[in-house]
Design an enzyme around this catalytic site. Structure first.
Site, PDB file in Angstrom:
ATOM      1  N   ASN A 143      10.573 -24.186  17.576  1.00 21.53           N
ATOM      2  CA  ASN A 143       9.600 -23.131  17.863  1.00 21.53           C
ATOM      3  C   ASN A 143       8.867 -23.530  19.139  1.00 21.53           C
ATOM      4  OD1 ASN A 143       7.519 -21.308  17.960  1.00 21.53           O
ATOM      5  ND2 ASN A 143       6.536 -21.966  16.054  1.00 21.53           N
ATOM      6  N   LYS A 154       6.784 -21.902  20.788  1.00 22.65           N
ATOM      7  CA  LYS A 154       5.432 -21.328  20.874  1.00 22.65           C
ATOM      8  C   LYS A 154       5.209 -20.720  22.269  1.00 22.65           C
ATOM      9  CE  LYS A 154       4.038 -24.397  17.200  1.00 22.65           C
ATOM     10  NZ  LYS A 154       2.999 -25.200  16.537  1.00 22.65           N
ATOM     11  N   HIS A 166       3.848 -17.387  10.778  1.00 22.93           N
ATOM     12  CA  HIS A 166       3.467 -18.743  11.199  1.00 22.93           C
ATOM     13  C   HIS A 166       1.955 -18.914  11.018  1.00 22.93           C
ATOM     14  CE1 HIS A 166       2.703 -22.245  13.680  1.00 22.93           C
ATOM     15  NE2 HIS A 166       3.983 -22.536  13.501  1.00 22.93           N
ATOM     16  N   GLU A 182      -0.221 -20.125  12.846  1.00 23.97           N
ATOM     17  CA  GLU A 182      -1.016 -19.746  14.024  1.00 23.97           C
ATOM     18  C   GLU A 182      -1.211 -18.232  14.077  1.00 23.97           C
ATOM     19  OE1 GLU A 182       1.436 -21.919  16.771  1.00 23.97           O
ATOM     20  OE2 GLU A 182       0.709 -23.783  15.871  1.00 23.97           O
ATOM     21  N   GLU A 223       4.964 -25.467   6.105  1.00 21.47           N
ATOM     22  CA  GLU A 223       4.269 -26.095   7.231  1.00 21.47           C
ATOM     23  C   GLU A 223       2.808 -26.313   6.855  1.00 21.47           C
ATOM     24  OE1 GLU A 223       6.438 -25.390  11.205  1.00 21.47           O
ATOM     25  OE2 GLU A 223       5.034 -23.757  10.943  1.00 21.47           O
ATOM     26  N   GLY A 274       1.010 -30.056  14.996  1.00 21.06           N
ATOM     27  CA  GLY A 274       0.481 -30.443  16.299  1.00 21.06           C
ATOM     28  C   GLY A 274      -0.536 -31.576  16.239  1.00 21.06           C
ATOM     29  N   SER A 320       4.665 -31.831  12.875  1.00 14.66           N
ATOM     30  CA  SER A 320       4.846 -33.137  13.530  1.00 14.66           C
ATOM     31  C   SER A 320       6.177 -33.819  13.193  1.00 14.66           C
ATOM     32  CB  SER A 320       3.663 -34.054  13.218  1.00 14.66           C
ATOM     33  OG  SER A 320       2.459 -33.491  13.722  1.00 14.66           O
TER      34      SER A 320
HETATM   35  P1  13P Z   1       4.549 -29.391  15.634  1.00 18.89           P
HETATM   36  O1  13P Z   1       5.971 -29.876  15.433  1.00 18.89           O
HETATM   37  O2  13P Z   1       4.131 -29.411  17.068  1.00 18.89           O
HETATM   38  O3  13P Z   1       3.609 -30.073  14.712  1.00 18.89           O
HETATM   39  O4  13P Z   1       4.542 -27.830  15.228  1.00 18.89           O
HETATM   40  C1  13P Z   1       5.095 -27.434  14.026  1.00 18.89           C
HETATM   41  C2  13P Z   1       5.185 -25.966  14.003  1.00 18.89           C
HETATM   42  O5  13P Z   1       4.174 -25.276  13.956  1.00 18.89           O
HETATM   43  C3  13P Z   1       6.509 -25.354  14.079  1.00 18.89           C
HETATM   44  O6  13P Z   1       6.456 -23.993  13.805  1.00 18.89           O
END
Ligand code: 13P
Length: 258
Positions: free
Chosen positions: A10, A12, A96, A98, A168, A174, A214
């Protein structure tokens, strides 16, 4: 385990079209021998068709990060399933954390989007997971169960096997703080139990459940060796070809077709 691992990147809101082409080419060059892992790249909308051109004639699949639940019309700024399919997408990330946290997406909206995706022929990756506050308040299972049940409301057995569920935990995204393999497996197993109750155990065994938060080359193997962890949804580490390829290779190494 008969479920093929699925490793999705992803990206983003990162990478211009030029940068996306470069990254996709590097991933392609280093994964052409891998057959058992489903590899999915989810660049931003503006890079979809460029990445599609790079990965054509490979095993790599394309995914998008969001879509409208409407299929067409006066919805300024939205992108439809039809557009995504035509741009080459096979997968779509839905719900997601976010999007839930910053763009007000609710379980009800996630459910509408999921239904549209399935009707229109896209494979959904539905994200679920608790915040740190919810985990500390011992609400992890309640939150995840609500995300799963409300997100999948009205989805029939023949459709659920097309859905990938991504667990997740928000506190692991992150932050560099991966859930331990035990913490992740506990929730994955719980999700599978919920699917077995909602559908049946045969169907539950077919659904792939990815972990996200992560994920990096150093932890993919221990995570994917767990019984109910079928892959990873990777953010930060998917922006670097070398680390994403290592993650894919780690998953491939641990997979034994049954
Ligand atoms: P990270 O791997 O940067 O922690 O992000 C995970 C994520 O949100 C994948 O959709």
């Amino acid at each position: 385990m008969s479920r093929n691992p699925i490793i999705a990147g992803n990206w983003k809101m990162h990478k211009t079209p030029e940068e996306s082409i470069k990254l996709a080419n590097e991933i392609k060059r280093n994964t052409f021998k891998i057959e058992d892992v489903d590899i999915v790249l989810c660049p931003p909308f503006t890079s979809l068709t460029d990445v599609k051109d790079v990965i054509q004639d490979t095993n790599i699949l394309l995914g998008a990060q969001n879509m409208s639940w409407k299929t067409e019309g006066a919805f300024t700024g939205e992108i439809s399933s039809l557009m995504l399919k035509s741009a080459g997408c096979a997968y779509i990330i839905i719900g997601h954390s976010e999007r839930r946290a910053y763009f007000g997406e609710t379980n009800e909206l996630v459910n509408k989007k999921l239904k549209t995706a399935l009707t229109e022929g896209l494979l959904p990756i539905m994200c679920v997971g608790e915040t740190l506050k919810e985990r500390e308040a011992q609400k992890t299972f309640d939150v995840v169960s609500e995300h799963v049940h409300k997100g999948l409301a009205g989805i029939e057995g023949q459709d659920i096997i097309k859905v990938v569920i991504a667990y997740e935990p928000v506190w692991a995204i992150g932050t560099g703080k991966t859930a331990t393999k035990e913490q992740a497996e506990e929730v994955h197993a719980f999700i599978r139990e919920n699917l077995a109750k909602k559908y049946n155990s045969e169907i539950a065994e077919k659904v792939r459940i990815q972990y996200g938060g992560s994920v990096k080359p150093a932890n993919i193997e221990e995570l994917i060796k767990e019984k109910d962890i079928d892959g990873a949804l990777v953010g930060g580490a998917s922006l670097d070809a070398a680390s994403f390829v290592e993650i894919i290779k780690g998953a491939n190494k641990c997979y034994t077709p049954s």
